[in-house]
Design a protein around this motif. Structure first.
Motif, PDB file in Angstrom:
ATOM      1  N   GLU A 206     -33.551  29.291  21.549  1.00 10.94           N
ATOM      2  CA  GLU A 206     -33.049  30.531  20.959  1.00 10.94           C
ATOM      3  C   GLU A 206     -34.019  31.065  19.919  1.00 10.94           C
ATOM      4  O   GLU A 206     -34.745  30.311  19.294  1.00 10.94           O
ATOM      5  CB  GLU A 206     -31.686  30.327  20.305  1.00 10.94           C
ATOM      6  CG  GLU A 206     -31.737  29.451  19.069  1.00 10.94           C
ATOM      7  CD  GLU A 206     -30.415  29.362  18.332  1.00 10.94           C
ATOM      8  OE1 GLU A 206     -29.693  30.368  18.273  1.00 10.94           O
ATOM      9  OE2 GLU A 206     -30.120  28.286  17.810  1.00 10.94           O
ATOM     10  N   PHE A 207     -34.043  32.386  19.777  1.00 12.51           N
ATOM     11  CA  PHE A 207     -34.751  33.031  18.684  1.00 12.51           C
ATOM     12  C   PHE A 207     -33.844  32.915  17.459  1.00 12.51           C
ATOM     13  O   PHE A 207     -32.705  33.380  17.488  1.00 12.51           O
ATOM     14  CB  PHE A 207     -34.966  34.519  18.979  1.00 12.51           C
ATOM     15  CG  PHE A 207     -36.168  34.840  19.821  1.00 12.51           C
ATOM     16  CD1 PHE A 207     -37.219  35.569  19.288  1.00 12.51           C
ATOM     17  CD2 PHE A 207     -36.240  34.436  21.146  1.00 12.51           C
ATOM     18  CE1 PHE A 207     -38.327  35.894  20.058  1.00 12.51           C
ATOM     19  CE2 PHE A 207     -37.341  34.751  21.920  1.00 12.51           C
ATOM     20  CZ  PHE A 207     -38.392  35.476  21.381  1.00 12.51           C
TER      21      PHE A 207
ATOM     22  N   LYS B  71     -33.493  31.573  26.162  1.00  9.91           N
ATOM     23  CA  LYS B  71     -32.109  31.099  26.238  1.00  9.91           C
ATOM     24  C   LYS B  71     -31.881  30.323  27.535  1.00  9.91           C
ATOM     25  O   LYS B  71     -31.203  29.289  27.537  1.00  9.91           O
ATOM     26  CB  LYS B  71     -31.127  32.265  26.139  1.00  9.91           C
ATOM     27  CG  LYS B  71     -29.685  31.834  26.068  1.00  9.91           C
ATOM     28  CD  LYS B  71     -28.755  33.020  25.831  1.00  9.91           C
ATOM     29  CE  LYS B  71     -27.335  32.523  25.697  1.00  9.91           C
ATOM     30  NZ  LYS B  71     -26.406  33.600  25.360  1.00  9.91           N
TER      31      LYS B  71
ATOM     32  N   LYS C   1     -36.130  36.872  24.913  1.00 10.38           N
ATOM     33  CA  LYS C   1     -34.962  36.159  24.370  1.00 10.38           C
ATOM     34  C   LYS C   1     -34.146  35.526  25.486  1.00 10.38           C
ATOM     35  O   LYS C   1     -33.690  34.387  25.372  1.00 10.38           O
ATOM     36  CB  LYS C   1     -34.081  37.119  23.554  1.00 10.38           C
ATOM     37  CG  LYS C   1     -34.640  37.474  22.217  1.00 10.38           C
ATOM     38  CD  LYS C   1     -33.662  38.412  21.498  1.00 10.38           C
ATOM     39  CE  LYS C   1     -34.035  38.604  20.066  1.00 10.38           C
ATOM     40  NZ  LYS C   1     -33.015  39.361  19.335  1.00 10.38           N
TER      41      LYS C   1
END
Length: 90
Positions: free
Chosen positions: A38-39, A33, A29
């Motif tokens: 983004e997840f 980022k 993650k």
């Protein structure tokens, strides 16, 4: 921004170190980022064709009976449930 669904399988090394997977997820993650991505969400899934839920099974069968599409179903556990499952490994 485009949205992608990524399917990933654990390697032999990954499954042997499954207890470390939440830490690896956090690192992934952060890496995404840092690339301005983004997840949107994360799910742990089971099997290629699991249809344990009665409604999901009925729905996919009804769609298939129409003869126009084939479906594949995955049982999906949200991230919080995934972390709980991993933490329960002892």
């Amino acid at each position: 921004m485009a949205t992608y669904v990524m399917l990933a399988n654990w390697t032999e090394q990954g499954i042997l170190k499954a207890k470390d997977s939440p830490r690896r997820l956090d690192a992934a993650k952060k890496a995404l980022k840092d690339m301005s991505g983004e997840f949107k969400s994360f799910y742990l899934t089971m099997g290629d064709y699991d249809t344990d839920d009665v409604v999901a099974a009925r729905f996919s069968l009804q769609l298939g009976m129409q003869g126009n599409i084939r479906t594949r179903t995955l049982k999906a556990f949200p991230e919080a449930a995934y972390r709980e499952i991993i933490n329960s490994l002892g």
